[in-house]
Design an enzyme around this catalytic site. Structure first.
Site, short mmCIF file in Angstrom:
data_model
loop_
_atom_site.label_atom_id
_atom_site.label_comp_id
_atom_site.label_asym_id
_atom_site.label_seq_id
_atom_site.Cartn_x
_atom_site.Cartn_y
_atom_site.Cartn_z
N ARG A 1 22.39 61.91 3.14
CA ARG A 1 23.67 61.99 3.10
C ARG A 1 23.81 62.88 1.80
O ARG A 1 25.20 63.54 2.33
CB ARG A 1 23.94 60.38 2.45
CG ARG A 1 25.64 60.32 2.10
CD ARG A 1 26.00 58.92 1.88
NE ARG A 1 25.24 58.03 1.40
CZ ARG A 1 24.72 57.96 0.08
NH1 ARG A 1 25.26 58.79 -0.82
NH2 ARG A 1 23.95 56.95 -0.29
N TYR B 1 48.86 68.01 13.38
CA TYR B 1 48.22 67.06 14.47
C TYR B 1 48.55 65.71 13.70
O TYR B 1 48.72 65.48 12.63
CB TYR B 1 46.73 67.54 13.93
CG TYR B 1 46.05 66.29 14.52
CD1 TYR B 1 45.95 65.97 16.25
CD2 TYR B 1 44.97 65.71 13.73
CE1 TYR B 1 45.34 64.96 16.55
CE2 TYR B 1 44.16 64.69 14.40
CZ TYR B 1 44.14 64.12 15.64
OH TYR B 1 43.47 63.27 16.30
N ASP C 1 45.22 74.35 7.40
CA ASP C 1 44.21 73.78 8.66
C ASP C 1 44.18 74.77 9.64
O ASP C 1 45.13 75.34 10.49
CB ASP C 1 44.89 72.45 9.27
CG ASP C 1 44.03 71.80 10.53
OD1 ASP C 1 43.29 72.95 11.12
OD2 ASP C 1 43.95 70.73 10.57
N LYS D 1 36.44 71.17 17.81
CA LYS D 1 37.13 72.36 18.54
C LYS D 1 36.41 73.84 18.90
O LYS D 1 35.55 73.51 19.33
CB LYS D 1 38.69 72.54 17.98
CG LYS D 1 39.26 71.30 17.33
CD LYS D 1 39.70 70.34 18.45
CE LYS D 1 40.23 68.94 17.60
NZ LYS D 1 40.22 67.80 18.40
#
Ligand code: PLP
Length: 409
Positions: free
Chosen positions: A72, A125, A198, A223
């Site tokens: 982690r 978005y 972004d 993406k």
């Protein structure tokens, strides 16, 4: 694992992910293939292994090998991706996450506190808006919306209230609006406001927000960076060490990390990003030009078209193309738009974008249903195309037959 151990290993990673300045003169395509991708020192494996392990043997308590203790906190495959992405972006630090929204969430939670305000572009978005409106607002963060492409409106908003952050998507999702990053950063910084971009639609190949003055960049690596519609991931890129440490702390504390296999897929995707984005851009420009002359089309939104209101800024700010995303409004309204989306054969009706295959979607009912009734509502005659890297004539023929079928239906 003690908190002390975790903090130690996180700061070890900080030095591992910092892009080495002596390599920054290399071409972005070279950095994409070689940064963080040294052959495995034991076996010589040319490709970074998928270190599918949750934990690492310690040589005596606290005797960590190269800072690795628990996946982690740190994992070698993730480190390799962080280093590669930081180099490609020209950022000092990359931190990668289990999704784009996890990256956005951790960046904002690490840098905002209840009582702060964020100024949000009015076309983003839908999931970003939902996160802010449904999670950050109840937490005590104020969210105001502005047409971020209008620098006078941004200036006026910043003069009225102190905003900790201005959030910019350019090109924006789904209307493909273009914001001048340099001008926005100049205004924002004069008011002590940080700028986050972004950059998912442009990718690091076409646009370099940090160079243009942004303080941080986020990606959905799901993406273009992943590029093959087979991985969900996200990233925060920045060069300020203090902010990096805050984000790294919360990432480890909250745990939204990618799996080593996710990181490996992103590494592979990033190596071919420049080639793919070039083809996405060429195909999209040809399709946008074709759509612009089509009788069924009310309006095409593509920053590569000279008719686009942000074309001049995009031509200056984007390098080597305008990306693979097109939005198009149809004269026939919502019913015809939905019929076209259901009638394509090569364009797959699906959410998401940036993969090698072409996708089509109806934002009002799909990716942006969560902004219905807000200042970010999108037109219902709008279709969003994620143009893939197939043969462009085949893609145009597919749209043509879909338009014809929708007309008959
Ligand atoms: N940012 C943009 C511009 C997006 O389009 C998306 C998803 O579509 C996200 C962020 C969220 O990314 P993810 O789906 O990987 O959480």
């Amino acid at each position: 694992m003690s908190a002390t151990t975790t903090e130690t290993s996180v700061s070890t990673t900080a030095s591992a992910t910092a892009a080495r300045p002596e390599h920054q003169s290399r071409a972005q395509a070279t950095l994409a293939i070689h940064s963080g991708q040294e052959p495995d020192p034991i076996t010589g494996a040319v490709v970074t292994p998928i270190y599918m392990t949750s934990t690492f043997k310690q040589d005596g308590v606290g005797g960590l090998r190269h800072g690795y203790d628990y996946s982690r906190s740190v994992n070698p495959t993730r480190d390799a991706f962080d280093t590669q992405l930081a180099a490609v972006e020209g950022a000092r630090y990359a931190l990668t996450f289990s999704s784009g929204l996890a990256a956005i969430d951790v960046l904002l939670r690490a840098t905002l506190k209840p009582g702060d305000a964020i100024l949000l572009g009015d076309d983003v978005y839908g999931g970003t808006y939902r996160l802010l409106a449904k999670v950050f607002v109840p937490w005590g963060v104020r969210v105001d919306v502005v047409d971020v492409t209008d620098t006078a409106a941004v200036s006026a908003a910043l003069s009225q209230r102190r905003y900790a952050v201005i959030w910019v998507e350019t090109p924006s999702n789904p209307m493909l609006r273009i914001t001048d990053i340099r001008a926005t950063a100049a205004i924002a910084h004069a008011h002590g406001t940080r700028v986050v971009v972004d950059n998912t639609f442009a990718s690091p190949v076409l646009q370099h927000p940090l160079e243009d003055g942004a303080d941080a960049v986020v990606y959905s690596t799901t993406k273009y960076i992943g590029g093959h519609s087979d991985v969900v991931g996200g990233a925060v890129l920045l060069s300020d060490e203090a902010t990096r440490d805050e984000v790294a702390f919360l990432q480890n504390a909250a745990g939204a990390v990618p799996s080593p296999f996710d990181s490996w897929l992103d590494i592979r995707g990033l190596k071919t990003l420049a080639l793919r984005v070039q083809r996405h851009s060429e195909n999209a420009l040809a399709i946008a030009q074709w759509l612009e002359g089509h009788t069924d089309v009310e309006h095409v939104w593509y920053p590569g078209l000279t008719s686009h209101p942000g074309h001049e800024i995009a031509a200056r700010q984007m390098h080597g193309g305008f990306g693979g995303m097109i939005s198009v409004q149809l004269r026939g309204g919502a019913a015809v738009a939905k019929a076209v989306a259901g009638a394509t054969e090569l364009f797959t009706l699906a959410e998401s974008l940036g993969g090698v295959e072409s996708l089509i979607e109806h934002p009002a009912a799909m990716t942006h249903s969560s902004v219905a009734g807000t200042a970010l509502q999108v037109p219902d005659n709008l279709l969003r195309l994620s143009v893939g890297i197939e043969g462009v004539d085949d893609l145009i023929a597919d749209l043509e037959q879909a338009f014809a079928r929708a007309r008959v239906a």
